[in-house]
Write a protein that holds these residues in place. Sequence first.
Motif, PDB file in Angstrom:
ATOM      1  N   SER A 160       0.811  -1.221   0.000  1.00  0.00           N
ATOM      2  CA  SER A 160       0.000   0.000   0.000  1.00  0.00           C
ATOM      3  C   SER A 160       0.843   1.271   0.000  1.00  0.00           C
ATOM      4  CB  SER A 160      -0.923   0.015   1.227  1.00  0.00           C
ATOM      5  OG  SER A 160      -0.171   0.028   2.435  1.00  0.00           O
ATOM      6  N   THR A 176      -5.174   0.366  -1.775  1.00  0.00           N
ATOM      7  CA  THR A 176      -5.416   1.163  -0.579  1.00  0.00           C
ATOM      8  C   THR A 176      -5.535   0.235   0.628  1.00  0.00           C
ATOM      9  OG1 THR A 176      -7.832   1.084  -0.719  1.00  0.00           O
ATOM     10  CG2 THR A 176      -6.700   2.824  -1.967  1.00  0.00           C
ATOM     11  N   ASP A 177      -5.332   0.795   1.798  1.00  0.00           N
ATOM     12  CA  ASP A 177      -5.480   0.002   3.021  1.00  0.00           C
ATOM     13  C   ASP A 177      -6.880  -0.608   3.110  1.00  0.00           C
ATOM     14  OD1 ASP A 177      -2.945   0.918   3.514  1.00  0.00           O
ATOM     15  OD2 ASP A 177      -3.430   1.972   5.381  1.00  0.00           O
ATOM     16  N   ASN A 178      -7.895   0.173   2.764  1.00  0.00           N
ATOM     17  CA  ASN A 178      -9.274  -0.330   2.851  1.00  0.00           C
ATOM     18  C   ASN A 178      -9.511  -1.493   1.893  1.00  0.00           C
ATOM     19  OD1 ASN A 178     -10.014   1.482   4.841  1.00  0.00           O
ATOM     20  ND2 ASN A 178     -10.806   3.010   3.401  1.00  0.00           N
ATOM     21  N   THR A 213       1.981   0.762   4.676  1.00  0.00           N
ATOM     22  CA  THR A 213       1.886   1.869   5.631  1.00  0.00           C
ATOM     23  C   THR A 213       1.869   1.352   7.064  1.00  0.00           C
ATOM     24  OG1 THR A 213      -0.535   1.827   5.662  1.00  0.00           O
ATOM     25  CG2 THR A 213       0.530   3.202   3.973  1.00  0.00           C
ATOM     26  N   SER A 214       2.192   2.231   7.987  1.00  0.00           N
ATOM     27  CA  SER A 214       2.133   1.877   9.405  1.00  0.00           C
ATOM     28  C   SER A 214       0.712   1.516   9.822  1.00  0.00           C
ATOM     29  CB  SER A 214       2.646   3.042  10.258  1.00  0.00           C
ATOM     30  OG  SER A 214       3.986   3.331   9.972  1.00  0.00           O
ATOM     31  N   ASP A 215      -0.259   2.253   9.305  1.00  0.00           N
ATOM     32  CA  ASP A 215      -1.656   1.956   9.629  1.00  0.00           C
ATOM     33  C   ASP A 215      -2.038   0.549   9.188  1.00  0.00           C
ATOM     34  OD1 ASP A 215      -2.044   4.420  10.774  1.00  0.00           O
ATOM     35  OD2 ASP A 215      -3.006   5.316   9.010  1.00  0.00           O
ATOM     36  N   LEU A 216      -1.577   0.154   7.998  1.00  0.00           N
ATOM     37  CA  LEU A 216      -1.925  -1.185   7.511  1.00  0.00           C
ATOM     38  C   LEU A 216      -1.305  -2.271   8.384  1.00  0.00           C
ATOM     39  CD1 LEU A 216      -3.341  -2.920   5.396  1.00  0.00           C
ATOM     40  CD2 LEU A 216      -1.214  -2.893   4.075  1.00  0.00           C
ATOM     41  N   ARG A 218      -0.710  -2.126  11.621  1.00  0.00           N
ATOM     42  CA  ARG A 218      -1.506  -2.221  12.844  1.00  0.00           C
ATOM     43  C   ARG A 218      -2.855  -2.896  12.575  1.00  0.00           C
ATOM     44  NH1 ARG A 218       0.961   2.877  14.052  1.00  0.00           N
ATOM     45  NH2 ARG A 218      -0.607   3.924  12.775  1.00  0.00           N
ATOM     46  N   GLU A 219      -3.525  -2.472  11.500  1.00  0.00           N
ATOM     47  CA  GLU A 219      -4.845  -3.024  11.192  1.00  0.00           C
ATOM     48  C   GLU A 219      -4.751  -4.500  10.817  1.00  0.00           C
ATOM     49  OE1 GLU A 219      -7.198  -0.692   8.464  1.00  0.00           O
ATOM     50  OE2 GLU A 219      -6.266   1.163   9.171  1.00  0.00           O
ATOM     51  N   SER A 220      -3.699  -4.878  10.109  1.00  0.00           N
ATOM     52  CA  SER A 220      -3.530  -6.276   9.715  1.00  0.00           C
ATOM     53  C   SER A 220      -3.300  -7.162  10.934  1.00  0.00           C
ATOM     54  CB  SER A 220      -2.362  -6.418   8.744  1.00  0.00           C
ATOM     55  OG  SER A 220      -2.620  -5.751   7.536  1.00  0.00           O
ATOM     56  N   HIS A 260       4.218  -2.127  16.014  1.00  0.00           N
ATOM     57  CA  HIS A 260       2.931  -2.260  15.330  1.00  0.00           C
ATOM     58  C   HIS A 260       2.273  -3.617  15.559  1.00  0.00           C
ATOM     59  CE1 HIS A 260       5.008   1.043  13.260  1.00  0.00           C
ATOM     60  NE2 HIS A 260       3.811   1.546  13.096  1.00  0.00           N
TER      61      HIS A 260
END
Length: 472
Positions: A160, A176-178, A213-216, A218-220, A260
């Motif tokens: 991403s 995208t992350d989504n 990404t860092s967000d991905l 964490r979410e993963s 993360h």
Amino acid sequence: MGTLLVKNAKSIVTMDGERRVIEGGSLYADGQEIVAIGTDIPYAEADTVVDATGMIVYPGLINTHHHLFQTLTRNIPLAQDCELFEWLGTLFDIWRHLRPEDIYNGAVVGLGELLKTGCTTASDHFYCFPKGISGELMDEEIRAAAELGIRFYPTRGSMSLGRSEGGLPPDAVCQTDNEIIKDTIRVIERYHGSDRFAMVRVGVAPCAPFSVTSDLLRESAALARSYGVRMHTHLAETLDEERYCLDRFGVRPLEYMERHGWVGDDVWYAHGIHFDDDEIRLMGRHGCGVAHCPTSNMKLSSGVFKLLRMQEAGVRVGLGVDGSASNDGGSMIGEARMSYLLHKLAHGSSSLDAAGALGLATRGSASVLGWNDAIGSLEAGKAADMFMIDTRRLEFAGALFDDAALPIVTGMSRPVDMTIVGGKIVVKDGRLTGIEEERAAEAAQASALRLFNEASLRTGIDYRRSRLHALK
């Protein structure tokens, strides 16, 4: 599924806790499960009977890291003789043209090659989703695995963080992350099996610190743990990756991943060459696993895996062939032999014996995948996953003194004679039983040629020129 009797084997190399070798052994399975194993079992008939006279029976090998789509980009001259980041940069321009039928064709060939070299369980890390192409690409791999009859552990990879945002891959192969989270949920809910003898399990696998990404991350991690599935990623493969993390995040790769949520006994990393001693001890305390990929690491000049330190620290270690384009082959027996030879060279004659190399590819890999309750050894209560080699072959003459060591020490110049997965014969007389091999090879080569030509037309690059020649 019926019953299976394997009888009169020269020996059965069990790779159980005692590494027993049963001379003149037989094995009986009901459905997928081994019911009896030994020299005097109370079974004389079965739905399928295999006379294993002259054969050595081994537990199926387990591949903990692969990129099946890369089967279509082997032996590309411009991608030879370079290190990871440059190698990826070259091949991304080809992979961006992948279509669903290419994914299927590559998986058939890659998984077929594994089965023919004694592999009965394969994990795959699929992370390349070109823009404008159906997101349901992993389904093609899973379809191929079902047709071949291999036990399959696909991990839903992702990228991403494209070049426009400071990542390594081109934006054309990023999502995208989504999009990633949505499709990961779909794949888990549709395909993941929690049964001990499941033919498909699914993992969550962002590609690497330089492509997500860092967000991905964490979410993963949160998503994987909410579904109770395992987590996989590339880590500490090269010094370029280490420098990238220090420059961009101010920390080394493992600390970045730990921040993360990517440390734990449900996590395994691919490669892990450049962990330091403190990091190795931390991984051991947390029960992390590593997929050791010696052939790829040597070809890309990435470095030598610290096997002995890992094992001393309690890190779980298994074997992986890695992407076929960084290995240019997919032989699990070959990978076990390569690990044996590499660590003899790097760490001395007493570092890893042949049985230990076989252990990495069986019990070690099963532990990395969290599946050692069902696979990794031949014992009552475990899966009837095995391969056999005929010791009457010319290439084994003069070598029949240590059955456990035989395929590792001598190497295998031809496919195994038989592979059985879950009690079902999937390779017989060195040939796949589930597909027509020549037709599969022709389809895969056609896919490879189309990818090559489309990339050449778009970029104007001659991928047939070697990199060393291009530099002159």
